[in-house]
Design an enzyme around this catalytic site. Sequence first.
Site, PDB file in Angstrom:
ATOM      1  N   HIS A  14       4.504  21.434   7.179  1.00 18.56           N
ATOM      2  CA  HIS A  14       4.540  20.222   6.355  1.00 18.56           C
ATOM      3  C   HIS A  14       4.173  19.024   7.231  1.00 18.56           C
ATOM      4  CE1 HIS A  14       5.667  17.644   3.023  1.00 18.56           C
ATOM      5  NE2 HIS A  14       6.286  16.869   3.897  1.00 18.56           N
ATOM      6  N   GLY A  73      -8.541  25.269   5.114  1.00 16.46           N
ATOM      7  CA  GLY A  73      -8.076  26.274   6.060  1.00 16.46           C
ATOM      8  C   GLY A  73      -8.097  25.857   7.511  1.00 16.46           C
TER       9      GLY A  73
END
Length: 208
Positions: free
Chosen positions: A110, A12
């Site tokens: 990404h 995270g």
Amino acid sequence: MLRIAVLVSGGGTNLQAIIDSIASGDITDTQIVGVISNNKNAYALTRAKDADIPAFVVSPKDYDNRELFNRALLDTVDSLDADLIVLAGFLVVIPEIMIDAYENRIINIHPSLIPSFCGTGYYGLKVHEAALSRGVKVVGATVHFVDKGTDTGPIIMQKAVQVENGDTPSILQRRVMEQAEWIIMPKAIDKIAHGKVKVVDGIAIVED
């Protein structure tokens, strides 16, 4: 106020970048209404709880088939009444029913400059291993909308990062996170919160 749901599978770090950017005012008019993980052991869930953000686990392991899992995931997202879904290291294929329901309202980060080193099989360290194997001198990160392809949706924002001599995949991964991912994901969310991103003919138009 933009209501965002963050979907994450692991540590995270991008979630933390978003939390910190909201706290610092780099992202405004935005609230994280929930964090959803497919992994009950994801440290991202701890980050959410520490920030008093509702956290949920929806794991494929808890359902008899993928269709039931997909429905449960969509139901959980729907229950949060989110305006935007943010994929921050979510290693699950987003079901088409969710893409249809949230067209141009799902974004992903990404760790490459799309269209390089993206698509099926390119995730996590695999992206950086491929970049180093190819010998590229510049890598980076991309924030894009999610469509029914893999890393094929409209590109919102990109940031380049230099490859340095002696880089390993893990060192390069960290630099891309610090110098690109944690910067452009919050910026993209803030732009969306203020109506400065729109999709025209499959291209994302971003205002200054």
